[in-house]
Design an enzyme around this catalytic site. Structure first.
Site, PDB file in Angstrom:
ATOM      1  N   ASP A  31       6.931  -6.416   0.220  1.00  0.00           N
ATOM      2  CA  ASP A  31       5.232  -6.213  -0.182  1.00  0.00           C
ATOM      3  C   ASP A  31       4.868  -5.116   0.278  1.00  0.00           C
ATOM      4  OD1 ASP A  31       2.426  -7.157  -0.875  1.00  0.00           O
ATOM      5  OD2 ASP A  31       3.534  -8.958  -1.239  1.00  0.00           O
TER       6      ASP A  31
ATOM      7  N   HIS B  60      -2.171  -6.461   0.506  1.00  0.00           N
ATOM      8  CA  HIS B  60      -1.450  -7.685  -0.314  1.00  0.00           C
ATOM      9  C   HIS B  60      -0.768  -8.276   0.665  1.00  0.00           C
ATOM     10  CE1 HIS B  60       1.082  -9.213  -3.391  1.00  0.00           C
ATOM     11  NE2 HIS B  60       0.030  -9.225  -4.249  1.00  0.00           N
TER      12      HIS B  60
ATOM     13  N   ASN C 199       0.853 -12.426 -13.748  1.00  0.00           N
ATOM     14  CA  ASN C 199      -0.559 -12.783 -14.111  1.00  0.00           C
ATOM     15  C   ASN C 199      -1.081 -12.322 -15.516  1.00  0.00           C
ATOM     16  OD1 ASN C 199      -0.494 -13.585 -11.254  1.00  0.00           O
ATOM     17  ND2 ASN C 199      -1.357 -11.594 -10.705  1.00  0.00           N
TER      18      ASN C 199
ATOM     19  N   SER D 247       0.894 -13.937  -7.008  1.00  0.00           N
ATOM     20  CA  SER D 247       1.012 -13.366  -5.828  1.00  0.00           C
ATOM     21  C   SER D 247       0.805 -14.755  -4.514  1.00  0.00           C
ATOM     22  CB  SER D 247       0.339 -12.139  -5.458  1.00  0.00           C
ATOM     23  OG  SER D 247       0.955 -11.281  -5.870  1.00  0.00           O
TER      24      SER D 247
END
Ligand SMILES: [Ca+2]
Ligand SMILES: [Ca+2]
Ligand SMILES: [Ca+2]
Ligand SMILES: [Ca+2]
Length: 456
Positions: free
Chosen positions: A178, A229, A331, A408
């Site tokens: 990430d 994130h 998404n 996520s």
């Protein structure tokens, strides 16, 4: 070269700064107490730090006068009670023998211990035990756990408390590929050494290419502030839990291995492929081999298009080494078949559900979805997924917590669940995937063609 993005919906993000409470470390000193207990009739090893007791179970010896005479028992109780300045009352006789005795005040461990030892001085007593409070399932004491509907609510949550009674992830490493990691008191204790695979100094923002420091330097770009994130995803996997502070994580006794692949503007196929290889224990030129290979890799990232050979080969290598690869579906409210690496083979592809148990409005869907997990919808802030974050708008600031939404956020719920599974008994990635599917229940809300996960 494809550019991957974090699978976070950047709309409607509301940061919430948490009140932090320092964790209290409590030492057990039960063996000392046990030694002072006459004949060990007082089962003081059952007493726990932090617990309160209002009832005890007292068993008199068979044949003793007290066994058949309430008045005789009351005399014993009154003697002990007087010594401690409390009163004791017999409530009832148990089916298995012994009496339930209530005390006039709630007692902490130290007081309960004194009372039990006082009672144990009477040789007609066979044993005394605390009448403990049992709970159906472990509920962490993290101060914001009650906001983490995604773990415990019956409709949209994962049913974690029942699973935590069985297993908490010990011995398992989850690599979070990430944006890196930030300093956070609700994460640090569960973070092990990782790596920074971002080759581009500009993307990385740390002044160089690949290096051994996976700290998140901030992915701010194009007018967006930094997302932190990776810190959010990591907290869902394994935030420090039951520390009376912040949030809980799904596999809170597992370890998080931060592997940095996303920076300003995203990350590349080549860096992500090397990171998959390295995290799972494979050899990457120029990088010291990972001596602590991850049992699970979480990839909350993706882009559009088909699965490329480079990424598929890296995934196949990882799976061949026994590592389960969990990937966010994306998404775009579209079929996941057009989004990679969620459309690759040999991966666990994760869609997102909202708090009501519907497919989240943004979640990708389709036949390649393996399972669904809570990713939330922050149209109402509290209906997002609450996890660890950082307050910095560009570079790292102070630690914080926030609600995010996205596949996520769904994927690390499953990565954590896989960590629990592998902690209990190691299975091949293919078996893990089939177990996840076979134990999932149908979505209670709309889009029932997509399953979501449930603990076994
Ligand atoms: Ca670097
Ligand atoms: Ca670095
Ligand atoms: Ca916590
Ligand atoms: Ca799959």
């Amino acid at each position: 070269m494809k550019s991957y993005k974090v699978l976070l919906r950047r709309t409607a993000l509301a940061a919430a700064t948490a009140a932090l409470f320092s964790a209290s470390v409590q030492a057990q000193s039960i063996s000392d107490s046990a030694r002072t207990s006459p004949r060990n009739a007082a089962h003081v090893h059952l007493l726990q730090d932090g617990a309160n007791y209002t009832q005890f179970i007292v068993k008199f010896r068979d044949g003793a006068r007290q066994a058949s005479s309430a008045a005789s028992r009351a005399s014993v109780f009154n003697t002990a009670a007087a010594a401690l300045g409390v009163s004791l009352r017999e409530e009832r006789t148990l089916s298995v023998g012994g009496q339930v005795v209530s005390v006039s005040k709630s007692m902490g461990k130290a007081e309960a211990l004194k009372l039990m030892n006082e009672l144990a001085k009477d040789s007609t007593i066979e044993f005394i035990e605390p009448d403990r409070i049992m709970q159906a399932a472990m509920t962490p004491n993290d101060t914001r756990y009650n906001e983490q509907w995604h773990y415990f609510e019956a409709t949209g949550g994962m049913g974690m408390p029942a699973a935590w009674d069985l297993v908490t992830g010990s011995g398992v490493v989850v690599a979070v590929l990430d944006t890196g990691i930030t300093n956070h008191s609700d994460l640090n204790a569960n973070v092990v050494a990782g790596y920074d695979f971002i080759s581009s100094s500009t993307t990385a923002g740390d002044g160089n290419g690949r290096d051994s420091n996976p700290n998140d330097e901030g992915d701010y770009s194009g007018g967006y502030s930094s997302s932190w994130h990776g810190t959010h995803v990591a907290g869902t996997v394994a935030a420090v839990t039951n520390n009376s502070a912040g949030v809980a994580g799904v596999a809170f006794n597992a370890k998080i291995m931060p592997v940095r692949v996303l920076g300003r503007g995203g990350g590349t196929t080549s860096d992500i492929a090397d990171a998959i290889t390295w995290a799972s224990g494979g050899a990457v030129s120029g990088v010291t081999t990972n001596s602590n290979p991850a049992e699970v890799i979480n990839l909350s990232l993706g882009g559009s298009g088909s699965c490329d050979t480079t990424t598929q080969n890296a995934i196949n290598g990882a799976v061949g080494r026994g590592t389960v690869v969990v990937i966010a579906a994306g998404n775009s409210n579209s079929n996941v078949s057009g989004f990679t690496p969620a459309n690759c083979n040999n991966v666990v592809s994760v869609a997102s559900n909202d708090r009501e148990g519907n497919r989240a409005s943004y979640s990708n869907y389709g036949a390649l979805i393996d399972v669904t997990a809570p990713g939330g919808e922050t149209a109402t802030t509290a209906n997002g997924v609450l996890s660890t974050l950082n307050s910095g708008s560009t570079t790292p600031g102070t630690e914080s917590y926030a609600f995010y939404q996205g596949t996520s956020m769904a994927a690390p719920h499953v990565a954590g669940l896989v960590a629990l599974m592998q902690s209990k008994a190691v299975s091949t990635p293919a078996t893990v995937e089939s177990l996840l599917k076979s134990t999932a229940r149908a979505l209670p809300g709309t889009c029932s063609g997509i399953p979501r996960v449930a603990p076994w």
